[in-house]
Design a protein around this motif. Structure first.
Motif, PDB file in Angstrom:
ATOM      1  N   GLU A  51       0.810  -1.197  -0.028  1.00 42.79           N
ATOM      2  CA  GLU A  51      -0.074   0.060  -0.066  1.00 42.79           C
ATOM      3  C   GLU A  51       0.661   1.370  -0.074  1.00 42.79           C
ATOM      4  OE1 GLU A  51      -2.998  -0.320   3.020  1.00 42.79           O
ATOM      5  OE2 GLU A  51      -3.160  -2.324   2.452  1.00 42.79           O
ATOM      6  N   ASP A  70       0.380   1.210  13.702  1.00 40.72           N
ATOM      7  CA  ASP A  70      -0.762   1.610  13.000  1.00 40.72           C
ATOM      8  C   ASP A  70      -0.351   1.445  11.624  1.00 40.72           C
ATOM      9  OD1 ASP A  70      -2.407   3.028  11.529  1.00 40.72           O
ATOM     10  OD2 ASP A  70      -2.604   4.511  13.172  1.00 40.72           O
ATOM     11  N   ILE A  72      -1.896   1.925   8.805  1.00 45.18           N
ATOM     12  CA  ILE A  72      -2.080   3.079   7.481  1.00 45.18           C
ATOM     13  C   ILE A  72      -1.182   3.972   8.054  1.00 45.18           C
ATOM     14  CG2 ILE A  72      -3.785   4.768   7.079  1.00 45.18           C
ATOM     15  CD1 ILE A  72      -5.987   2.682   7.392  1.00 45.18           C
ATOM     16  N   GLU A  73      -0.777   4.437   9.247  1.00 46.23           N
ATOM     17  CA  GLU A  73       0.275   5.420   9.310  1.00 46.23           C
ATOM     18  C   GLU A  73       1.754   4.935   8.875  1.00 46.23           C
ATOM     19  OE1 GLU A  73       1.729   9.011  11.115  1.00 46.23           O
ATOM     20  OE2 GLU A  73      -0.156   8.469  10.621  1.00 46.23           O
ATOM     21  N   VAL A  75       2.062   2.961   6.132  1.00 44.29           N
ATOM     22  CA  VAL A  75       1.926   3.109   4.626  1.00 44.29           C
ATOM     23  C   VAL A  75       2.204   4.753   4.504  1.00 44.29           C
ATOM     24  CG1 VAL A  75       0.411   3.282   2.875  1.00 44.29           C
ATOM     25  CG2 VAL A  75       0.531   1.371   4.240  1.00 44.29           C
ATOM     26  N   ASP A 200      -6.756   0.557   0.086  1.00 43.13           N
ATOM     27  CA  ASP A 200      -6.651  -0.427   1.455  1.00 43.13           C
ATOM     28  C   ASP A 200      -7.008  -1.780   1.337  1.00 43.13           C
ATOM     29  OD1 ASP A 200      -6.718   0.117   4.623  1.00 43.13           O
ATOM     30  OD2 ASP A 200      -8.909  -0.744   4.004  1.00 43.13           O
ATOM     31  N   ASP A 319      -8.058   4.321  -1.419  1.00 42.76           N
ATOM     32  CA  ASP A 319      -6.836   4.692  -0.872  1.00 42.76           C
ATOM     33  C   ASP A 319      -7.013   4.996   0.505  1.00 42.76           C
ATOM     34  OD1 ASP A 319      -4.408   6.625  -0.506  1.00 42.76           O
ATOM     35  OD2 ASP A 319      -4.078   6.262  -2.768  1.00 42.76           O
ATOM     36  N   ASN A 320      -6.227   4.456   1.164  1.00 37.59           N
ATOM     37  CA  ASN A 320      -6.576   4.787   2.834  1.00 37.59           C
ATOM     38  C   ASN A 320      -5.713   6.016   3.030  1.00 37.59           C
ATOM     39  OD1 ASN A 320      -3.680   3.815   2.769  1.00 37.59           O
ATOM     40  ND2 ASN A 320      -4.137   2.002   3.333  1.00 37.59           N
ATOM     41  N   ILE A 321      -4.754   6.362   2.352  1.00 40.04           N
ATOM     42  CA  ILE A 321      -3.965   7.579   2.788  1.00 40.04           C
ATOM     43  C   ILE A 321      -4.928   8.819   2.400  1.00 40.04           C
ATOM     44  CG2 ILE A 321      -1.934   9.209   2.468  1.00 40.04           C
ATOM     45  CD1 ILE A 321      -1.636   6.371   3.930  1.00 40.04           C
ATOM     46  N   THR A 324      -7.468   8.834   4.895  1.00 40.43           N
ATOM     47  CA  THR A 324      -7.252   9.012   6.359  1.00 40.43           C
ATOM     48  C   THR A 324      -7.214  10.652   6.528  1.00 40.43           C
ATOM     49  OG1 THR A 324      -6.168   6.974   6.700  1.00 40.43           O
ATOM     50  CG2 THR A 324      -5.580   8.788   8.148  1.00 40.43           C
TER      51      THR A 324
END
Length: 360
Positions: A51, A70, A72-73, A75, A200, A319-321, A324
């Motif tokens: 990701e 975490d 996602i953090e 990534v 994600d 897109d998780n970024i 977020t």
């Protein structure tokens, strides 16, 4: 609009120090090393690499440690670091048919050239907590080598020989690079696959699950799922040929889907495709299901209104970024905006009350 807070810089510095203390945890417990994360939390490392669009297990492990787990953090950290790296050029397409597989299974054919290779998988484990792991110190040894003896052919070639599966276009143009250019609609399949590959995992899984439950009419079989190492080659202009610069681990999934034909295509099997950095088979399978659902238009199928068929919905929200950033920005100061809305609500309530009193 944001307003300055007196002492804000000092408060932020203290928050960073508090974060570092929380990250470390109890000093009486041995610190978790980057090497331990890389070797023992490999699936988490693989997800961050996929990701984050950067294949580097050490950096991914470092990001996980810095982010306190975490993902996602982590990534986010990897993508930010990726933007600082120089770009020397592009590699040639990897040959997954030459993959040294450690896992290779098919749900469509029992007997395969090269055989089924179960490899390291949770598929046949009991979902029970293993308290022996809490004892630590054990070094499990596999009873035999897990990797195959050499490259094995793709299962899809068996269907391709009989003309039962759609033909992939040859000589396609160089696809756009999603890491360097913003996503634009309409998006072709190469761009869609890029977005899904770094999307994600939870979102892509949810979309894939929806297609299996009827939202998209995608009934798929895993034609082949393979995990292993492939060589990465780069063409050197001064030499006039490509040289191997390293190897990476990939997970590839090709699904076989029922297709009764349409106004533009004959009855045949169609493909769904997923390719992900590292060992990430859940993501690769989910990606292949969503890929197939998004191909409804090019195959001449009807749009049923299923979320997984809507390219704009899927690609702009996977897109998780980006998700977020947009979600978490609402916790930042919005004092002026809120005060304006507060005054508006008070005025509306006062006007409503005045009208009610006048009516009496």
């Amino acid at each position: 609009m944001y307003v300055a807070v007196k002492g804000g810089e000092r408060a932020i510095g203290n928050a960073h120090a508090f974060l570092a203390e929380e990250r470390r945890g109890d000093p009486g417990v041995a610190e978790l090393s980057v090497a331990q994360i890389r070797e023992q939390l490999r699936l988490a490392v693989n997800r961050v690499m996929a990701e984050g669009s950067l294949y580097d297990p050490d950096l991914a492990a470092l990001a996980i440690k810095q982010a306190r787990g975490d993902l996602i953090e982590a990534v986010f950290l990897i993508r930010a670091y990726r933007t600082t790296l120089p770009r020397f050029g592009g590699s040639v397409p990897v040959e997954t048919g030459q993959m040294a597989v450690v896992r290779r299974v098919s749900a469509t054919f029992k007997d395969l050239p090269g055989g089924q290779v179960l490899g390291p998988t949770f598929d046949y484990t009991h979902r029970l907590l293993d308290f022996k792991l809490a004892a630590e110190g054990e070094v499990p040894v596999a009873p035999m080598a897990l990797a195959s003896g050499g490259p094995v052919p793709h299962v899809m070639a068996m269907l391709d020989r009989d003309g039962l599966i759609e033909q992939e276009p040859q000589g396609a143009a160089v696809p756009p690079d999603l890491t360097r250019e913003p996503l634009e609609m309409p998006a072709g399949r190469p761009l869609r696959l890029q977005a899904l590959a770094r999307g994600d995992e939870g979102f892509v899984l949810s979309m894939a699950y929806s297609t299996q439950r009827g939202y998209g009419r995608t009934h798929a079989f895993v034609g082949e799922l393979r995990i292993g190492a492939v060589a990465v080659e780069m063409e050197i202009p001064e030499l006039g040929f490509a040289v191997e610069i390293g190897e990476i681990e990939l997970t590839e999934c090709e699904t076989v889907n029922q297709f009764k034909g349409s106004k533009t295509e004959p009855a045949q099997f169609t493909r769904g495709y997923g390719l992900v950095l590292g060992q990430s088979e859940r993501k690769a399978i989910a990606m292949s299901l969503v890929d197939r659902a998004l191909r409804w238009e090019e195959l001449g199928e009807d749009f049923t209104g299923a979320p997984a068929q809507d390219a704009e919905f899927v690609l702009y929200h996977c897109d998780n970024i980006q998700a977020t950033g947009f979600l978490e920005h609402i916790k930042l100061p919005h004092y002026v905006d809120f005060q304006a809305e507060l005054e508006l609500v008070r005025r509306l309530r006062a006007e409503a009350l005045g009208q009610a009193e006048a009516a009496e």
